[in-house]
Design a protein around this motif. Structure first.
Motif, PDB file in Angstrom:
ATOM      1  N   PHE A 290      39.852  36.687  45.102  1.00 18.18           N
ATOM      2  CA  PHE A 290      39.318  37.232  43.856  1.00 18.18           C
ATOM      3  C   PHE A 290      39.103  36.101  42.859  1.00 18.18           C
ATOM      4  N   ARG A 291      38.090  36.270  42.024  1.00 17.02           N
ATOM      5  CA  ARG A 291      37.847  35.301  40.959  1.00 17.02           C
ATOM      6  C   ARG A 291      37.132  36.016  39.806  1.00 17.02           C
ATOM      7  N   VAL A 292      37.254  35.445  38.621  1.00 17.79           N
ATOM      8  CA  VAL A 292      36.558  35.964  37.443  1.00 17.79           C
ATOM      9  C   VAL A 292      35.621  34.879  36.949  1.00 17.79           C
ATOM     10  N   LYS A 293      34.349  35.202  36.864  1.00 18.36           N
ATOM     11  CA  LYS A 293      33.345  34.232  36.426  1.00 18.36           C
ATOM     12  C   LYS A 293      32.735  34.653  35.097  1.00 18.36           C
ATOM     13  N   GLN A 294      32.473  33.654  34.270  1.00 19.51           N
ATOM     14  CA  GLN A 294      31.785  33.919  33.014  1.00 19.51           C
ATOM     15  C   GLN A 294      30.336  34.246  33.333  1.00 19.51           C
ATOM     16  N   ALA A 295      29.861  35.355  32.828  1.00 20.45           N
ATOM     17  CA  ALA A 295      28.493  35.786  33.105  1.00 20.45           C
ATOM     18  C   ALA A 295      28.040  36.721  31.996  1.00 20.45           C
ATOM     19  N   ALA A 296      27.019  36.342  31.308  1.00 18.25           N
ATOM     20  CA  ALA A 296      26.503  37.163  30.213  1.00 18.25           C
ATOM     21  C   ALA A 296      25.655  38.300  30.781  1.00 18.25           C
ATOM     22  N   THR A 297      26.143  39.509  30.640  1.00 17.47           N
ATOM     23  CA  THR A 297      25.397  40.691  31.052  1.00 17.47           C
ATOM     24  C   THR A 297      25.401  41.684  29.897  1.00 17.47           C
ATOM     25  N   GLU A 298      24.613  42.727  30.042  1.00 20.73           N
ATOM     26  CA  GLU A 298      24.615  43.747  28.988  1.00 20.73           C
ATOM     27  C   GLU A 298      25.936  44.504  28.954  1.00 20.73           C
ATOM     28  N   TYR A 299      26.794  44.267  29.961  1.00 18.77           N
ATOM     29  CA  TYR A 299      28.065  44.989  30.057  1.00 18.77           C
ATOM     30  C   TYR A 299      29.263  44.143  29.651  1.00 18.77           C
ATOM     31  N   GLY A 300      29.024  42.874  29.299  1.00 22.77           N
ATOM     32  CA  GLY A 300      30.137  42.036  28.887  1.00 22.77           C
ATOM     33  C   GLY A 300      29.887  40.565  29.166  1.00 22.77           C
ATOM     34  N   ASN A 301      30.965  39.777  29.081  1.00 23.88           N
ATOM     35  CA  ASN A 301      30.830  38.325  29.226  1.00 23.88           C
ATOM     36  C   ASN A 301      31.508  37.763  30.475  1.00 23.88           C
ATOM     37  N   TYR A 302      32.105  38.631  31.298  1.00 21.50           N
ATOM     38  CA  TYR A 302      32.744  38.187  32.542  1.00 21.50           C
ATOM     39  C   TYR A 302      32.478  39.200  33.649  1.00 21.50           C
ATOM     40  N   VAL A 303      32.551  38.723  34.903  1.00 23.70           N
ATOM     41  CA  VAL A 303      32.533  39.626  36.054  1.00 23.70           C
ATOM     42  C   VAL A 303      33.696  39.275  36.974  1.00 23.70           C
ATOM     43  N   LEU A 304      34.324  40.300  37.519  1.00 25.16           N
ATOM     44  CA  LEU A 304      35.316  40.119  38.568  1.00 25.16           C
ATOM     45  C   LEU A 304      34.582  40.145  39.899  1.00 25.16           C
ATOM     46  N   GLU A 305      34.800  39.119  40.719  1.00 23.49           N
ATOM     47  CA  GLU A 305      34.203  39.069  42.049  1.00 23.49           C
ATOM     48  C   GLU A 305      35.295  39.095  43.105  1.00 23.49           C
ATOM     49  N   MET A 306      34.962  39.585  44.288  1.00 25.85           N
ATOM     50  CA  MET A 306      35.979  39.737  45.325  1.00 25.85           C
ATOM     51  C   MET A 306      35.394  39.527  46.705  1.00 25.85           C
ATOM     52  N   LYS A 307      36.278  39.156  47.598  1.00 23.72           N
ATOM     53  CA  LYS A 307      35.956  39.044  49.018  1.00 23.72           C
ATOM     54  C   LYS A 307      37.158  39.632  49.760  1.00 23.72           C
ATOM     55  N   LEU A 308      37.064  40.928  50.055  1.00 23.65           N
ATOM     56  CA  LEU A 308      38.204  41.660  50.596  1.00 23.65           C
ATOM     57  C   LEU A 308      38.530  41.210  52.014  1.00 23.65           C
ATOM     58  N   ALA A 309      39.825  41.115  52.283  1.00 26.64           N
ATOM     59  CA  ALA A 309      40.292  40.713  53.602  1.00 26.64           C
ATOM     60  C   ALA A 309      39.805  41.696  54.663  1.00 26.64           C
ATOM     61  N   TYR A 310      39.287  41.184  55.750  1.00 24.82           N
ATOM     62  CA  TYR A 310      38.827  41.948  56.920  1.00 24.82           C
ATOM     63  C   TYR A 310      37.549  42.755  56.666  1.00 24.82           C
ATOM     64  N   LYS A 311      37.053  42.765  55.429  1.00 23.54           N
ATOM     65  CA  LYS A 311      35.921  43.640  55.098  1.00 23.54           C
ATOM     66  C   LYS A 311      34.688  42.879  54.614  1.00 23.54           C
ATOM     67  N   ASP A 312      34.882  41.844  53.814  1.00 22.60           N
ATOM     68  CA  ASP A 312      33.757  41.127  53.220  1.00 22.60           C
ATOM     69  C   ASP A 312      33.628  39.720  53.802  1.00 22.60           C
ATOM     70  N   THR A 313      32.411  39.324  54.071  1.00 23.70           N
ATOM     71  CA  THR A 313      32.161  37.947  54.506  1.00 23.70           C
ATOM     72  C   THR A 313      31.630  37.102  53.356  1.00 23.70           C
ATOM     73  N   ASP A 314      31.079  37.755  52.345  1.00 24.77           N
ATOM     74  CA  ASP A 314      30.556  37.054  51.174  1.00 24.77           C
ATOM     75  C   ASP A 314      31.159  37.638  49.904  1.00 24.77           C
ATOM     76  N   TRP A 315      31.101  36.868  48.846  1.00 30.05           N
ATOM     77  CA  TRP A 315      31.559  37.349  47.552  1.00 30.05           C
ATOM     78  C   TRP A 315      30.671  38.483  47.064  1.00 30.05           C
ATOM     79  N   ARG A 316      31.286  39.456  46.402  1.00 28.49           N
ATOM     80  CA  ARG A 316      30.517  40.525  45.769  1.00 28.49           C
ATOM     81  C   ARG A 316      31.141  40.872  44.421  1.00 28.49           C
ATOM     82  N   ILE A 317      30.319  41.425  43.557  1.00 24.20           N
ATOM     83  CA  ILE A 317      30.786  41.785  42.221  1.00 24.20           C
ATOM     84  C   ILE A 317      31.596  43.075  42.287  1.00 24.20           C
ATOM     85  N   GLY A 318      32.723  43.089  41.590  1.00 25.44           N
ATOM     86  CA  GLY A 318      33.496  44.320  41.449  1.00 25.44           C
ATOM     87  C   GLY A 318      33.113  45.069  40.182  1.00 25.44           C
TER      88      GLY A 318
END
Length: 260
Positions: free
Chosen positions: A150-178
């Motif tokens: 898991f990581r939190v990246k600074q990202a300016a969106t209409e919904y805020g200034n950060y996004v939580l991203e994740m790569k779930l064990a056994y399920k994700d091969t790439d990072w995705r936004i939570g």
């Protein structure tokens, strides 16, 4: 020791005498995810009350039910405050990978921002099977737990200034936004979440007002129960059982301790 602190520790199996430090938060988060399920029973039954500290205590610590993000994270926020931490609640918007867009029902996710030694971290006990199980700093640093990375990246969106991203064990091969969230808009009173509860209960696009959903962590993975299936992840392997209404009630009681 306050009533919430004592009851919460009893619910998750944590000694009343054990100090909760920043270093032990991962252990506490893991215990919380294993003992207090993410579930939408009250939403489906339209059995809702205003969100208050006493309501949260009664629902999840006395009646020993679970809850959704605005309940689970609000309760954990009060537990953190009573154990001497500096924390606030904030709202966010969940991202749906299937449609590659944020949910259109608004800022209905609730998460916690904790400040420790000048650094701010996301703490989340209300994101279903997507929990970091560790504090995640707002620096972009990757944090690992048994549930993935898991990581939190600074990202300016209409919904805020950060996004939580994740790569779930056994399920994700790439990072995705939570989800996206705004660190500059703390919630000052949990009664604000009455609005979220109303949306979750009644909006046509709400993902939680149509069928039952219960999930929690186990020592070896996660379990998820709906009205038609029971899914278990054990050491990275998934099994899925198709069920009927009677089996649903049995499994809800057996694995989640809920009779509704």
């Amino acid at each position: 020791m306050s009533e919430i602190n004592a009851l919460f520790r009893n619910r998750i199996g944590l000694s009343e005498t054990e100090p909760v430090t920043f270093e032990s938060l991962g252990m506490v988060l893991d215990k919380t995810a294993s003992h207090i399920p993410f579930e939408n029973g009250c939403i489906l039954q339209k059995d809702m009350s205003s969100i208050t500290k006493d309501y949260l205590r009664t629902k999840m610590l006395v009646k020993k039910e679970g809850g959704l993000c605005y309940e689970l994270n609000s309760l954990f926020y009060f537990f953190l405050i009573e154990n001497g931490f500096q924390a606030v609640l904030t709202r966010g918007v969940v991202y749906k990978p299937a449609t590659q867009q944020f949910l259109t029902i608004g800022r209905t996710h609730v998460t916690i921002l904790l400040t420790h030694e000048g650094q701010t971290y996301v703490i989340d006990t209300g994101f279903g099977g997507n929990l970091p199980l560790q504090p995640v700093p707002l620096t972009g640093e990757t944090i690992s737990s048994r549930n993935g990375e898991f990581r939190v990246k600074q990202a300016a969106t209409e919904y805020g200034n950060y996004v939580l991203e994740m790569k779930l064990a056994y399920k994700d091969t790439d990072w995705r936004i939570g989800y996206a969230f705004d660190s500059n808009k703390p919630v000052t009173n949990v009664s604000e979440f009455d609005e979220i509860q109303e949306i979750i209960a009644n909006h046509a696009e709400s993902p939680f007002n149509k069928t039952p959903l219960l999930t929690r962590f186990t020592n070896t993975g996660t379990i998820t129960l709906t009205d038609s299936s029971f899914t278990q992840w054990v050491d990275g392997r998934m099994s899925k059982e198709q069920i009927d209404s009677e089996r649903f009630k049995e499994l809800r009681q057996q694995h989640f301790g809920i009779n509704q």
